[in-house]
Design an enzyme around this catalytic site. Structure first.
Site, PDB file in Angstrom:
ATOM      1  N   ASN A   9       0.871  -1.179   0.000  1.00 27.83           N
ATOM      2  CA  ASN A   9       0.000   0.000   0.000  1.00 27.83           C
ATOM      3  C   ASN A   9       0.910   1.232   0.000  1.00 27.83           C
ATOM      4  O   ASN A   9       1.477   1.573   1.031  1.00 27.83           O
ATOM      5  CB  ASN A   9      -0.887  -0.039   1.260  1.00 27.83           C
ATOM      6  CG  ASN A   9      -1.717   1.213   1.407  1.00 27.83           C
ATOM      7  OD1 ASN A   9      -1.829   2.019   0.476  1.00 27.83           O
ATOM      8  ND2 ASN A   9      -2.317   1.383   2.574  1.00 27.83           N
ATOM      9  N   LYS A  11       0.123   4.254  -0.336  1.00 27.88           N
ATOM     10  CA  LYS A  11      -0.544   5.437   0.243  1.00 27.88           C
ATOM     11  C   LYS A  11      -0.308   6.665  -0.648  1.00 27.88           C
ATOM     12  O   LYS A  11      -0.251   6.533  -1.868  1.00 27.88           O
ATOM     13  CB  LYS A  11      -0.079   5.671   1.679  1.00 27.88           C
ATOM     14  CG  LYS A  11      -0.153   4.406   2.530  1.00 27.88           C
ATOM     15  CD  LYS A  11      -0.005   4.661   3.991  1.00 27.88           C
ATOM     16  CE  LYS A  11       0.025   3.337   4.728  1.00 27.88           C
ATOM     17  NZ  LYS A  11       0.001   3.463   6.167  1.00 27.88           N
ATOM     18  N   HIS A  96      -9.453   0.747   4.662  1.00 30.72           N
ATOM     19  CA  HIS A  96      -8.195   0.964   5.379  1.00 30.72           C
ATOM     20  C   HIS A  96      -8.465   1.876   6.581  1.00 30.72           C
ATOM     21  O   HIS A  96      -9.286   2.790   6.497  1.00 30.72           O
ATOM     22  CB  HIS A  96      -7.159   1.595   4.434  1.00 30.72           C
ATOM     23  CG  HIS A  96      -5.793   1.612   5.041  1.00 30.72           C
ATOM     24  ND1 HIS A  96      -5.407   2.565   5.948  1.00 30.72           N
ATOM     25  CD2 HIS A  96      -4.739   0.770   4.900  1.00 30.72           C
ATOM     26  CE1 HIS A  96      -4.160   2.307   6.330  1.00 30.72           C
ATOM     27  NE2 HIS A  96      -3.735   1.216   5.709  1.00 30.72           N
ATOM     28  N   GLU A  98      -6.947   4.299   7.783  1.00 33.84           N
ATOM     29  CA  GLU A  98      -6.769   5.740   7.541  1.00 33.84           C
ATOM     30  C   GLU A  98      -8.022   6.315   6.876  1.00 33.84           C
ATOM     31  O   GLU A  98      -8.381   7.467   7.101  1.00 33.84           O
ATOM     32  CB  GLU A  98      -5.512   5.979   6.692  1.00 33.84           C
ATOM     33  CG  GLU A  98      -4.259   5.771   7.532  1.00 33.84           C
ATOM     34  CD  GLU A  98      -3.030   5.335   6.744  1.00 33.84           C
ATOM     35  OE1 GLU A  98      -3.040   5.419   5.513  1.00 33.84           O
ATOM     36  OE2 GLU A  98      -2.072   4.887   7.406  1.00 33.84           O
ATOM     37  N   GLU A 168      -5.243  -5.305  10.364  1.00 37.64           N
ATOM     38  CA  GLU A 168      -4.233  -4.274  10.621  1.00 37.64           C
ATOM     39  C   GLU A 168      -4.552  -3.555  11.929  1.00 37.64           C
ATOM     40  O   GLU A 168      -5.419  -2.670  11.954  1.00 37.64           O
ATOM     41  CB  GLU A 168      -4.236  -3.247   9.482  1.00 37.64           C
ATOM     42  CG  GLU A 168      -3.951  -3.848   8.127  1.00 37.64           C
ATOM     43  CD  GLU A 168      -3.402  -2.798   7.169  1.00 37.64           C
ATOM     44  OE1 GLU A 168      -2.289  -2.992   6.691  1.00 37.64           O
ATOM     45  OE2 GLU A 168      -4.072  -1.776   6.947  1.00 37.64           O
ATOM     46  N   GLY A 174       2.394   2.185  10.797  1.00 38.44           N
ATOM     47  CA  GLY A 174       3.311   3.308  10.664  1.00 38.44           C
ATOM     48  C   GLY A 174       3.941   3.738  11.980  1.00 38.44           C
ATOM     49  O   GLY A 174       4.550   4.797  12.076  1.00 38.44           O
ATOM     50  N   SER A 213       3.499  -2.189  10.402  1.00 38.68           N
ATOM     51  CA  SER A 213       4.950  -2.171  10.610  1.00 38.68           C
ATOM     52  C   SER A 213       5.608  -3.519  10.299  1.00 38.68           C
ATOM     53  O   SER A 213       6.551  -3.941  10.981  1.00 38.68           O
ATOM     54  CB  SER A 213       5.296  -1.703  12.028  1.00 38.68           C
ATOM     55  OG  SER A 213       4.810  -0.390  12.230  1.00 38.68           O
TER      56      SER A 213
HETATM   57  C1  PEP Z   1      -0.750   0.007   6.092  1.00 37.19           C
HETATM   58  O1  PEP Z   1      -1.060   1.182   6.250  1.00 37.19           O
HETATM   59  O2  PEP Z   1      -1.466  -0.720   5.387  1.00 37.19           O
HETATM   60  C2  PEP Z   1       0.459  -0.466   6.759  1.00 37.19           C
HETATM   61  C3  PEP Z   1       0.512  -1.717   7.061  1.00 37.19           C
HETATM   62  O3  PEP Z   1       1.423   0.464   7.016  1.00 37.19           O
HETATM   63  P1  PEP Z   1       2.878   0.199   7.692  1.00 37.19           P
HETATM   64  O4  PEP Z   1       3.410  -1.074   7.119  1.00 37.19           O
HETATM   65  O5  PEP Z   1       3.687   1.387   7.314  1.00 37.19           O
HETATM   66  O6  PEP Z   1       2.642   0.096   9.164  1.00 37.19           O
END
Ligand code: PEP
Length: 250
Positions: A9, A11, A96, A98, A168, A174, A213
């Site tokens: 992703n 983003k 997602h 976000e 997630e 993040g 992460s």
């Molecule tokens: C995401 O936003 O889908 C995600 C997993 O981000 P990160 O790997 O940066 O934590």
């Protein structure tokens, strides 16, 4: 046999030319990774076309990061599922955290987006996960169950067969904090149980990805768990080498 998936992703990162370079880097290195791993990249809308073009014949699939609730019309700034599909996208990320957090997406919104996605033969990667407060209050099972019941339970068996789920935990996205492999397995197994209560044995074929992460150094341990079928990767998907190394973790 469930699909193993490593999805990136991106983003709101990369400019179009950088996106194409990143995609080409993934395609170049893919030969060193087990054929059993399905790579998907999800660039911003603006580079879908050029990334799809650059990945033709490589076996790396492309997804969008969102789609509109409506079919077409006077919805300034929106991008429809039909537009995405017409470019050659195979997947679309929906729900997602976000989008839920910053753009107020609810189960009601996501039910519409799911319908639009399926009408256009897009395979949704549906994201679920609890925030820190919910985890600390030990409400994570209830939160995730509701996110699945309110949206996934409305799908037909045929639609469900095309769905990918990404768990997630919001507190791990993040932040550099990762769920332990045991925490991931515990909730992935729970998600599969919830899916089984509605879809029966078909739940065993649904890929459930971990996101939050995830990086080359921790992917191996997380992916070794029986109910973790891969990852939805944010930050580490922005470097082809890291993204590929996560694929090698299988
Ligand atoms: C995401 O936003 O889908 C995600 C997993 O981000 P990160 O790997 O940066 O934590």
């Amino acid at each position: 046999m469930r699909k193993k998936i490593v999805a990136g992703n991106w983003k709101m990162n990369t400019l179009p030319a950088e996106g194409v370079e990143l995609a080409k880097g993934v395609a170049r290195g893919k030969g060193e990774v087990c054929d059993c791993v399905n790579f998907i990249v999800c660039p911003p809308f603006t580079h879908l076309s050029s990334v799809i073009e650059s990945l033709k014949g490589t076996g790396v699939a492309v997804g969008a990061q969102d789609c509109a609730t409506e079919v077409k019309g006077a919805y300034t700034g929106e991008v429809s599922a039909q537009m995405i599909a017409a470019l050659g996208c195979e997947y679309v990320i929906l729900g997602h955290s976000e989008r839920r957090q910053y753009y107020g997406e609810t189960s009601e919104t996501l039910n519409k987006k799911m319908e639009r996605a399926f009408e256009n033969n897009l395979k949704p990667i549906y994201c679920v996960g609890e925030n820190l407060e919910e985890r600390e209050a030990e409400r994570h099972f209830d939160v995730v169950k509701a996110q699945i019941e309110e949206v996934v339970f409305n799908l037909s068996e045929e639609q469900f067969a095309k769905l990918v789920i990404a768990y997630e935990p919001v507190w791990a996205i993040g932040t550099g904090k990762t769920a332990t492999a045991e925490q991931a397995e515990e909730i992935h197994a729970f998600i599969r149980e919830v899916l089984r209560s509605k879809f029966g044995a078909a739940a065993d074929d649904c890929a459930i990805l971990y996101g939050g992460s995830c990086k080359p150094s921790n992917a191996g341990e997380i992916f070794s768990k029986p109910n973790v079928d891969g990852g939805l990767i944010g930050g580490a998907a922005l470097k082809a080498d890291d993204f590929l190394a996560i694929g090698k973790a299988f």
